[in-house]
Motif scaffolding. Sequence first.
Motif, PDB file in Angstrom:
ATOM      1  N   PHE A 286       0.872  -1.050  -0.085  1.00  0.00           N
ATOM      2  CA  PHE A 286      -0.041   0.075   0.007  1.00  0.00           C
ATOM      3  C   PHE A 286       0.800   1.393   0.187  1.00  0.00           C
ATOM      4  N   GLN A 287       0.595   2.122  -1.111  1.00  0.00           N
ATOM      5  CA  GLN A 287       1.347   3.102  -1.068  1.00  0.00           C
ATOM      6  C   GLN A 287       1.439   4.296  -0.190  1.00  0.00           C
ATOM      7  N   GLU A 288       0.303   4.418   0.582  1.00  0.00           N
ATOM      8  CA  GLU A 288       0.099   5.482   1.654  1.00  0.00           C
ATOM      9  C   GLU A 288       0.851   5.226   2.814  1.00  0.00           C
TER      10      GLU A 288
ATOM     11  N   SER B  13      -3.535   1.017  -3.374  1.00  0.00           N
ATOM     12  CA  SER B  13      -3.931   2.133  -2.468  1.00  0.00           C
ATOM     13  C   SER B  13      -4.684   1.166  -1.412  1.00  0.00           C
TER      14      SER B  13
ATOM     15  N   LYS C 289      -7.286   1.917  -0.347  1.00  0.00           N
ATOM     16  CA  LYS C 289      -8.818   1.673  -0.872  1.00  0.00           C
ATOM     17  C   LYS C 289      -9.057   0.622  -1.612  1.00  0.00           C
ATOM     18  N   ASP C 290      -8.049  -0.010  -2.071  1.00  0.00           N
ATOM     19  CA  ASP C 290      -8.463  -1.102  -3.050  1.00  0.00           C
ATOM     20  C   ASP C 290      -8.438  -2.287  -2.115  1.00  0.00           C
TER      21      ASP C 290
ATOM     22  N   TYR D 241      -9.269   6.964   6.376  1.00  0.00           N
ATOM     23  CA  TYR D 241      -9.289   5.574   6.065  1.00  0.00           C
ATOM     24  C   TYR D 241      -9.123   4.544   7.127  1.00  0.00           C
TER      25      TYR D 241
END
Length: 304
Positions: A39-41, A66, A68-69, A227
């Motif tokens: 996850f990039q974040e 992400s 969110k994925d 999130y």
Amino acid sequence: MKNLISIIGTTGIGKTKLSLALAQHFKTEILSCDSRQFFQEMKIGTATPTAAELSEAPHHFIGHLSVKDYYSIGQFEKDATAKLQQLFSTKDTLIMVGGSMMYEKAIIEGLNDLPEADYQNQQKLEGLMNTHGIEALQNLLESLDPEYFSTVDRENPRRLLRAIDVIWQTGKSYTENISTSVKKRDFNVYRIGITAPREIIYERINRRVDLMMQAGLLQEAESLLPYRHLVPLQTVGYTELFRYFDGEWTLDFAVEEIKKNSRRFAKRQLTWYRKETNIHWVSFENPVEESLSLLHNLNIKPEQ
């Protein structure tokens, strides 16, 4: 036969550094099986390799999603095995690295044919958690399958829900369900584990958390507050800081909890690896030289 070198060990033990050294020696590429680094974040809290480290060798499955994925272990097995086949068309040896035990298992052995989630079971378990907290799921799983409970990420509700659901559906423990190897891979696997005395592991974890805080983990966690309900963020390093933002804990206490929960995760990793019989162990003090010597003796050499 092609060769996959899988580098494993506890959090903070030096897997990234060893993977880079071996990738450069074999002039090859690296696949991550660290499910948190997808996850990039979440770069800081998951100790994602730095830009400088990523430039030392081609990497795959790092920051490709992400938070969110939705991404399951089944999807990872499919994507990673396809990537391995693609890379093996030009490389004799590839490197895989990561401390997510089930994700490594999915690649080197394949996933067992577990039943799909049962909606009624999921609803019942989610209701139990909403009423009595995650501790109710932890206690239930511990009573049903103490062996799996000793290694599972106990703070991850999705893992707890899934295991209990499978147990209820099959009438067998989750350990029994996942214990059999299901797919014969068409490549050799060599597992190299980095070992260290437990006090060294814990000392490294504590230092790593301090460095994460200096690198901006607090700001990263704050940016992810919207999130926080998503599955990727139900993990060590973030859940503790969310409680700080909620005013439940002081910052110092939250940081100490990150250290404590990271040490607990390392202990579960050690428990998991102790049961494995096919790991070649190298010392944290000299992992590169020991690994190269070991691989040379196994007749795994760089391509000419």
